[in-house]
Design a protein around this motif. Structure first.
Motif, PDB file in Angstrom:
ATOM      1  N   MET A  24       5.410   7.210 -17.662  1.00  0.00           N
ATOM      2  CA  MET A  24       4.933   6.903 -19.518  1.00  0.00           C
ATOM      3  C   MET A  24       4.017   5.834 -19.538  1.00  0.00           C
ATOM      4  O   MET A  24       2.929   6.417 -20.440  1.00  0.00           O
ATOM      5  CB  MET A  24       6.209   6.839 -20.686  1.00  0.00           C
ATOM      6  N   CYS A  25       3.603   5.065 -18.482  1.00  0.00           N
ATOM      7  CA  CYS A  25       3.075   4.065 -18.619  1.00  0.00           C
ATOM      8  C   CYS A  25       1.495   4.751 -18.502  1.00  0.00           C
ATOM      9  O   CYS A  25       0.854   4.577 -19.592  1.00  0.00           O
ATOM     10  CB  CYS A  25       3.396   2.729 -17.998  1.00  0.00           C
ATOM     11  N   LEU A  28       0.337   7.603 -21.269  1.00  0.00           N
ATOM     12  CA  LEU A  28      -0.413   7.298 -22.447  1.00  0.00           C
ATOM     13  C   LEU A  28      -1.633   6.290 -22.378  1.00  0.00           C
ATOM     14  O   LEU A  28      -2.578   7.043 -23.169  1.00  0.00           O
ATOM     15  CB  LEU A  28       1.074   6.430 -23.349  1.00  0.00           C
ATOM     16  N   ILE A  72       8.732   0.687  -1.282  1.00  0.00           N
ATOM     17  CA  ILE A  72       7.869   0.514  -2.200  1.00  0.00           C
ATOM     18  C   ILE A  72       6.894  -0.335  -1.264  1.00  0.00           C
ATOM     19  O   ILE A  72       5.889  -0.056  -1.613  1.00  0.00           O
ATOM     20  CB  ILE A  72       9.304  -1.416  -3.171  1.00  0.00           C
ATOM     21  N   LEU A  99      -6.583  -1.140 -14.772  1.00  0.00           N
ATOM     22  CA  LEU A  99      -5.324  -1.652 -13.856  1.00  0.00           C
ATOM     23  C   LEU A  99      -4.034  -0.325 -13.930  1.00  0.00           C
ATOM     24  O   LEU A  99      -3.377  -1.043 -12.677  1.00  0.00           O
ATOM     25  CB  LEU A  99      -4.571  -2.886 -15.481  1.00  0.00           C
ATOM     26  N   PHE A 100      -4.446   0.735 -14.004  1.00  0.00           N
ATOM     27  CA  PHE A 100      -3.265   1.931 -13.444  1.00  0.00           C
ATOM     28  C   PHE A 100      -3.287   2.101 -12.623  1.00  0.00           C
ATOM     29  O   PHE A 100      -2.493   2.647 -12.098  1.00  0.00           O
ATOM     30  CB  PHE A 100      -3.538   2.955 -14.980  1.00  0.00           C
ATOM     31  N   LEU A 103      -0.963   0.315  -9.870  1.00  0.00           N
ATOM     32  CA  LEU A 103       0.730   0.079 -11.344  1.00  0.00           C
ATOM     33  C   LEU A 103       0.905   1.544 -10.870  1.00  0.00           C
ATOM     34  O   LEU A 103       2.148   2.036 -11.272  1.00  0.00           O
ATOM     35  CB  LEU A 103       0.102   0.019 -12.590  1.00  0.00           C
ATOM     36  N   VAL A 106       4.560   1.202  -8.735  1.00  0.00           N
ATOM     37  CA  VAL A 106       5.638   1.350 -10.129  1.00  0.00           C
ATOM     38  C   VAL A 106       6.072   2.283 -11.194  1.00  0.00           C
ATOM     39  O   VAL A 106       7.029   1.785 -11.692  1.00  0.00           O
ATOM     40  CB  VAL A 106       5.494  -0.379 -11.048  1.00  0.00           C
ATOM     41  N   LEU A 111       8.254   6.571  -7.069  1.00  0.00           N
ATOM     42  CA  LEU A 111       9.692   6.525  -6.308  1.00  0.00           C
ATOM     43  C   LEU A 111      10.770   7.082  -6.494  1.00  0.00           C
ATOM     44  O   LEU A 111      11.977   7.323  -5.376  1.00  0.00           O
ATOM     45  CB  LEU A 111      10.311   4.699  -7.074  1.00  0.00           C
TER      46      LEU A 111
ATOM     47  N   LEU B  22       1.855  -1.619 -21.076  1.00  0.00           N
ATOM     48  CA  LEU B  22       2.362  -1.567 -20.016  1.00  0.00           C
ATOM     49  C   LEU B  22       4.354  -1.532 -20.565  1.00  0.00           C
ATOM     50  O   LEU B  22       4.636  -2.538 -21.364  1.00  0.00           O
ATOM     51  CB  LEU B  22       2.126  -2.668 -19.544  1.00  0.00           C
ATOM     52  N   GLY B  23       4.986  -0.973 -19.758  1.00  0.00           N
ATOM     53  CA  GLY B  23       6.778  -1.642 -19.846  1.00  0.00           C
ATOM     54  C   GLY B  23       7.045  -0.058 -20.684  1.00  0.00           C
ATOM     55  O   GLY B  23       7.583  -0.738 -21.853  1.00  0.00           O
ATOM     56  N   CYS B  24       6.485   0.779 -21.044  1.00  0.00           N
ATOM     57  CA  CYS B  24       6.296   1.967 -21.872  1.00  0.00           C
ATOM     58  C   CYS B  24       8.249   2.782 -20.862  1.00  0.00           C
ATOM     59  O   CYS B  24       8.801   3.064 -22.305  1.00  0.00           O
ATOM     60  CB  CYS B  24       5.588   3.494 -21.901  1.00  0.00           C
ATOM     61  N   THR B 110      12.049  -5.048 -12.017  1.00  0.00           N
ATOM     62  CA  THR B 110      11.213  -4.934 -10.492  1.00  0.00           C
ATOM     63  C   THR B 110      10.165  -3.384 -10.547  1.00  0.00           C
ATOM     64  O   THR B 110       9.233  -3.501 -10.685  1.00  0.00           O
ATOM     65  CB  THR B 110      12.248  -4.380  -9.510  1.00  0.00           C
ATOM     66  N   THR B 111      10.940  -2.287 -11.455  1.00  0.00           N
ATOM     67  CA  THR B 111       9.783  -1.228 -11.570  1.00  0.00           C
ATOM     68  C   THR B 111       9.280  -1.474 -13.085  1.00  0.00           C
ATOM     69  O   THR B 111       8.698  -0.183 -12.892  1.00  0.00           O
ATOM     70  CB  THR B 111      10.001  -0.005 -11.255  1.00  0.00           C
ATOM     71  N   ASN B 112       9.302  -2.412 -13.694  1.00  0.00           N
ATOM     72  CA  ASN B 112       8.907  -1.789 -15.456  1.00  0.00           C
ATOM     73  C   ASN B 112       7.361  -2.850 -14.911  1.00  0.00           C
ATOM     74  O   ASN B 112       6.854  -3.888 -14.389  1.00  0.00           O
ATOM     75  CB  ASN B 112       9.789  -3.671 -15.958  1.00  0.00           C
ATOM     76  N   CYS B 113       6.368  -1.861 -15.642  1.00  0.00           N
ATOM     77  CA  CYS B 113       4.684  -1.954 -15.204  1.00  0.00           C
ATOM     78  C   CYS B 113       4.676  -3.227 -15.778  1.00  0.00           C
ATOM     79  O   CYS B 113       3.607  -3.527 -15.405  1.00  0.00           O
ATOM     80  CB  CYS B 113       4.446  -0.739 -15.564  1.00  0.00           C
ATOM     81  N   LEU B 116       4.442  -6.492 -13.285  1.00  0.00           N
ATOM     82  CA  LEU B 116       2.579  -6.457 -12.411  1.00  0.00           C
ATOM     83  C   LEU B 116       1.811  -6.017 -12.874  1.00  0.00           C
ATOM     84  O   LEU B 116       1.083  -7.256 -12.962  1.00  0.00           O
ATOM     85  CB  LEU B 116       2.825  -4.961 -11.410  1.00  0.00           C
ATOM     86  N   GLY B 117       1.772  -5.690 -14.139  1.00  0.00           N
ATOM     87  CA  GLY B 117       0.540  -5.777 -15.489  1.00  0.00           C
ATOM     88  C   GLY B 117       0.517  -6.723 -15.830  1.00  0.00           C
ATOM     89  O   GLY B 117      -1.095  -6.921 -15.094  1.00  0.00           O
TER      90      GLY B 117
END
Lengths: 194, 199
Positions: A24-25, A28, A72, A99-100, A103, A106, A111, B22-24, B110-113, B116-117
């Motif tokens: 989703m990040c 959006l 990872i 930045l994306f 990203l 993650v 994954l 970030l973190g959606c 860990t996989t929450n952006c 890292l963001g």
């Protein structure tokens, strides 16, 4: 499952954005215009296909306990390669997505496919799966970007066809949520997938 | 004064969830109930602050002197993954009650952006205070990370409260689940847009 089916299932039946609701990040954040959405989709697809192939090839040799960290690292390596390629050939796109790009490491789609598909299927099948899901992701990001661009700035793929500013909220954060919500609803209505 | 600007900007103006996206995933995934939203926010707050501190030191004392900045992505994600594991083990030992509260959320982080963001933002983005752009120093970075995670918590808890109310209403069938949550998030993001231009 045939190769063709592997590639096409990502477009509708297992569409990562509209059905599985993964990643989703970037969905959006980067879809302020159709071009940006498409760029993000293709960048993710690049990493997805290559990491799927490598993970599928190495899966028999990776101990079960350390598999997630290993995946990872493999994904992060491909993201770094992608960063180099984009810096060299598409610096403007690299700037916009910013930045994306790092990203993508993650991004749950990448994954998720490694864990759900690549580690128990052949290299070729995994590559097809990566292409399919990647295409589905690219398609939905492009559609979302197109909708937001038309409503928000009155242009499509950079060609302006409505004078003036458009509804600026659609380029900003609230429009992203709203446009995605209505696209999911329309997608559910058309395909009858819950 | 600078710290106050950083804090207000990170919590309200550039809210990590509603303005920077970030973190959606946890935002949409675990915001069904207020109690889980509080637990998740607590865990994220803890991990973001700690990991930003570690990755900042790593960036300026290891990666930059060795001229291997391109290894940033790999190093940061590995450090974050290791850190989350370590936090989990330590928490289990010294504070079982806190572990009970945050435990199940830690592996998800860990996989929450957002983690890292934020780690990447503090070492790559230039911030402007009083017209002069400059990179954040260590203290500012940690304050920024902590404030961002507070912003995450604020948005998360507001959103969970709203979703608990929506669950009681009759929602049209195609809107059930994520779409109505996204519409809610859109209205919440609009409310947060009111803060823009404040700093």
């Amino acid at each position: 499952m045939g190769k063709f089916k592997l590639i096409t299932k990502g477009l509708v039946k297992e569409n990562p954005t509209f059905v599985l609701l993964l990643g989703m990040c970037p969905t959006l954040a980067t879809t302020t215009s159709a071009m940006n959405g498409m760029g993000m989709g293709l960048a993710t697809m690049f990493v997805l296909v290559l990491s799927n192939m490598v993970i599928s090839a190495t899966a028999p040799y990776i101990p079960d306990k350390v598999r997630i960290p290993s995946y990872i690292v493999i994904i992060a390596a491909f993201v770094t390669i992608l960063q180099f390629i984009m810096q060299a050939y598409t610096p403007a796109m690299y700037e916009t997505l910013g930045l994306f790009i790092p990203l993508i490491v993650v991004n749950c789609i990448v994954l998720g496919r490694a864990e759900a598909f690549a580690n128990k299927n052949s290299v070729i099948d995994s590559a097809c799966d990566g292409i399919g899901i990647g295409l589905g992701f690219t398609m939905s990001l492009t559609i979302l970007g197109l909708v937001r661009e038309i409503l928000g700035s009155g242009s499509a793929f950079g060609f302006k066809f409505i004078e003036g500013d458009g509804i600026i909220a659609f380029v900003l954060a609230p429009g992203a949520f709203l446009a995605l919500a209505y696209l999911i609803v329309i997608f559910r209505k058309i395909t009858k997938i819950e | 004064m600078e710290y106050l600007i950083i804090i207000i900007s990170a919590i309200f103006v550039n809210n990590i969830l509603l303005a920077q996206f970030l973190g959606c995933c946890p935002f949409l995934g675990v915001s069904n109930k207020l109690s889980t939203a509080v637990g998740m926010s607590g865990a994220v707050c803890f991990v973001i602050t700690l990991s930003t501190l570690v990755t900042y030191l790593l960036q300026y004392y290891v990666l930059v002197p060795l001229h291997i900045e391109f290894m940033q992505t790999i190093t940061f994600i590995l450090v974050i993954a290791a850190l989350v594991q370590m936090v989990e083990i330590i928490l289990k030992k010294i504070s079982p009650s806190l572990y009970q509260a945050l435990g199940i959320f830690l592996p998800l982080i860990t996989t929450n952006c957002a983690v890292l963001g934020i780690a990447l933002i503090v070492v790559t983005k230039e911030f402007t205070f009083g017209g002069e752009p400059h990179m954040l120093n260590l203290a500012e970075s940690v304050v920024y990370a902590f404030a961002s995670s507070l912003g995450f918590g604020l948005a998360m808890i507001l959103f969970a409260g709203l979703r608990e109310q929506i669950a009681l209403n009759k929602v049209p069938k195609p809107f059930r689940g994520i779409p109505i949550a996204l519409v809610t998030a859109s209205i919440l993001a609009m409310a947060f847009m009111g803060f823009s231009g404040m700093v």
